[in-house]
Design an enzyme around this catalytic site. Structure first.
Site, short mmCIF file in Angstrom:
data_model
loop_
_atom_site.label_atom_id
_atom_site.label_comp_id
_atom_site.label_asym_id
_atom_site.label_seq_id
_atom_site.Cartn_x
_atom_site.Cartn_y
_atom_site.Cartn_z
N GLU A 252 0.89 -1.17 0.00
CA GLU A 252 0.00 0.00 0.00
C GLU A 252 0.92 1.21 0.00
O GLU A 252 1.55 1.51 1.01
CB GLU A 252 -0.88 0.02 1.26
CG GLU A 252 -1.76 -1.19 1.46
CD GLU A 252 -2.98 -1.19 0.56
OE1 GLU A 252 -3.15 -0.25 -0.24
OE2 GLU A 252 -3.75 -2.15 0.65
N CYS A 286 -2.74 9.17 3.00
CA CYS A 286 -2.43 8.82 1.61
C CYS A 286 -3.61 9.00 0.67
O CYS A 286 -3.44 9.03 -0.54
CB CYS A 286 -1.95 7.38 1.56
SG CYS A 286 -3.07 6.26 2.41
#
Ligand code: NDP
Length: 479
Positions: A252, A286
């Site tokens: 990720e 993010c």
């Protein structure tokens, strides 16, 4: 640290943890020796065969017990995670600890999800290899083995719970290494998992730097899978090392979320949604829509709305209940964000808010910053800030909006704001990104979460997250 069921000190000593708001030392974190990392991985490998055969109900009960213990220690964990991350009280209270408990509960249920997938029988012709006939088959989800879980600094225990929960539920054993800036709450987490009764070696916690502990873990022969959340360059380096031994990967990585605002959008909703994520945890998230792509008909209104929103965000002491923007994690991160702001302006962007350090005596703060009039190839549009900075680009139409949105190396989370649902859906499907929010920044934790392009490999979230920690095995028989 927790190694093979024992709480141990760091073999390479300890180091100071600094509160990013006050710059005061708030604790000491153990620094793992490479031999301890190797011992943790070996303990996890030894514990794997027995753990992978435990009944799902037993794994579920232990995960639920861990969630109960975390709830009991919430009053201790919230100030700790708040002090080491610099998170505002609101972020620490609503996100850092409760989300972690929720993840354990979700994957306690996950342990009970079916692992056998019935398959339709298939009629096979006779070949030189075998006589034909009807073949029955099932696919079985098997645990991968030892999972190394390596996480970034923004949500230390949430990120960790999002990995440990599904990995353990599926029958894997784990070695976790949190980010070096804020590992204190994760070490408490280790104590909780030990107290919950996980057998020795099933969960191991080592702390220290990526260059030492992190690398030792990724290259350990005992590790079968690396589950990593962090920046794209580090993810790529980990992928290269792990790939040599065919270690399974869940990556990720970075993001540069586009927030496309069309002429027909409900502007107050679009501006409020973008602003809420812009400042959330000082932009150290993010999924934030930090790259606003506004259609020309509403461009001026969008810029004015964001400017006003920036002016309303209170920057300062994270402990004050009305503070919206706290500090960044470190001086290094503040310098990085400021350098990218300067580059954005040098390359033609215009500062519409912020761009300066707030007048505070201590702390690694950056004021909410807005850079407008950017060309799509501006560094500030292409690169990730991981700070409270939003850039705005003007576009003429839908096609240009999609092209600009797809123009970065990232593909993690984009947003579309439009009153026309058919249009929003059409645009969403053209975006080369793992996740799209239409008129919202709210997530659905059952939806698969992960990146296209350089934003990663594999998916977290709900049952998809559980399956990420499994290998599929086919079992076939005649009849
Ligand atoms: P980094 O990639 O710098 O570090 C993440 C972790 O990896 C740290 O524990 C780090 O330790 C460790 N590490 C570094 N090098 C290695 C190595 N060679 N082998 C093993 N481990 C290593 O990320 P940050 O902590 O700076 O976090 C910010 C980044 O995380 C942003 O890019 C952000 O987009 C991304 N992120 C992605 C999310 C997602 O779900 N897609 C969610 C949250 C953040 P050390 O610090 O000592 O180097």
């Amino acid at each position: 640290m927790l190694v093979g069921g024992e709480l141990v000190a760091g073999g390479a000593g300890s180091y100071d943890i600094v509160n990013p708001a006050t710059e005061a030392v708030v604790g000491q974190a153990p620094e793992a020796a490479v031999t301890q990392v190797e011992a943790a991985a070996a303990a996890a490998a030894e514990a794997f065969p027995a753990w992978s055969r435990t009944r799902p109900e037993e794994r579920a009960a232990l995960l639920d017990r861990a969630a109960d213990l975390l709830r009991e220690r919430m009053d201790e964990l919230i100030p700790l995670v708040q002090a080491e991350t610099g998170a505002t009280l609101r972020v620490a209270k609503t996100m850092q600890v409760p989300t972690c408990i929720e993840r354990f509960r979700r994957y306690a249920r996950g342990a009970l999800e079916p692992t056998t997938i019935p398959l339709p029988p298939s009629e096979m012709p006779t070949t030189a290899l075998a006589s034909g006939g009807i073949m029955g088959a099932i696919a079985v989800r098997q645990p991968v083995g030892v999972v190394a879980c390596i996480t970034p600094y923004n949500f230390p225990i949430v990120n960790m719970a999002g990995k440990i929960g599904p990995a353990l539920a599926m029958g894997n054993t784990v070695v976790v290494k949190p980010a070096p800036q804020d590992p204190l709450a994760v070490t408490v987490f280790g104590e909780v998992l030990r107290e919950a009764g996980f057998p020795p070696g099933v969960v191991n916690v080592v702390t220290g730097s990526g260059a030492e502990a992190g690398q030792a873990l990724v290259s350990s022969p005992h590790v079968d899978m690396v589950s990593f959340t962090g920046s794209t360059p580090v993810g790529r380096a980990i992928g290269e090392v792990a790939g040599r031994d065919m270690k399974r990967l869940l990556l990720e990585l970075g993001g540069k979320g586009a927030g496309i605002v069309f002429d027909d959008a409900d502007l107050p909703t679009a501006i409020a949604t973008i602003s809420s994520v812009w400042a959330f945890h000082s932009g150290q998230i993010c999924t934030a829509p930090t790259r606003v792509i506004a259609q020309r008909g509403v461009y001026d209104q969008v810029v004015a709305g964001l400017q006003q929103a920036a002016g309303r965000m209170k920057v300062g002491d994270p402990l004050a209940p009305d503070t919206v923007v706290g500090p960044l994690i470190s001086e290094v991160q503040r310098d990085r964000v400021e350098a990218l702001v300067r580059a954005g302006i040098e390359q033609g962007g215009e500062l519409a808010a912020g761009g300066t350090r707030p007048e505070l005596d201590h702390g690694f703060y950056v004021a909410p910053t807005l850079i407008v009039g950017c060309k799509p190839d501006n560094a500030a549009v292409q690169q990730e800030f991981f700070g409270p900075v939003v850039v705005v680009v003007a576009v003429d139409d839908e096609d240009e909006a999609v092209a600009v949105a797809n123009s970065t190396e990232f593909g993690l989370y984009d947003y579309v704001f439009s009153a026309d649902t058919a249009r929003a859906m059409r645009v969403a499907k053209q975006l080369r990104t793992g996740n799209v929010g239409i008129n919202t920044a709210q997530r659905n934790h059952e939806a698969p979460f992960g990146g296209f392009k350089m934003s990663g490999v594999g998916r977290d979230g709900g049952s998809f997250g559980l399956h990420a920690y499994s290998e599929l095995q086919s079992i076939v028989w005649p009849g």
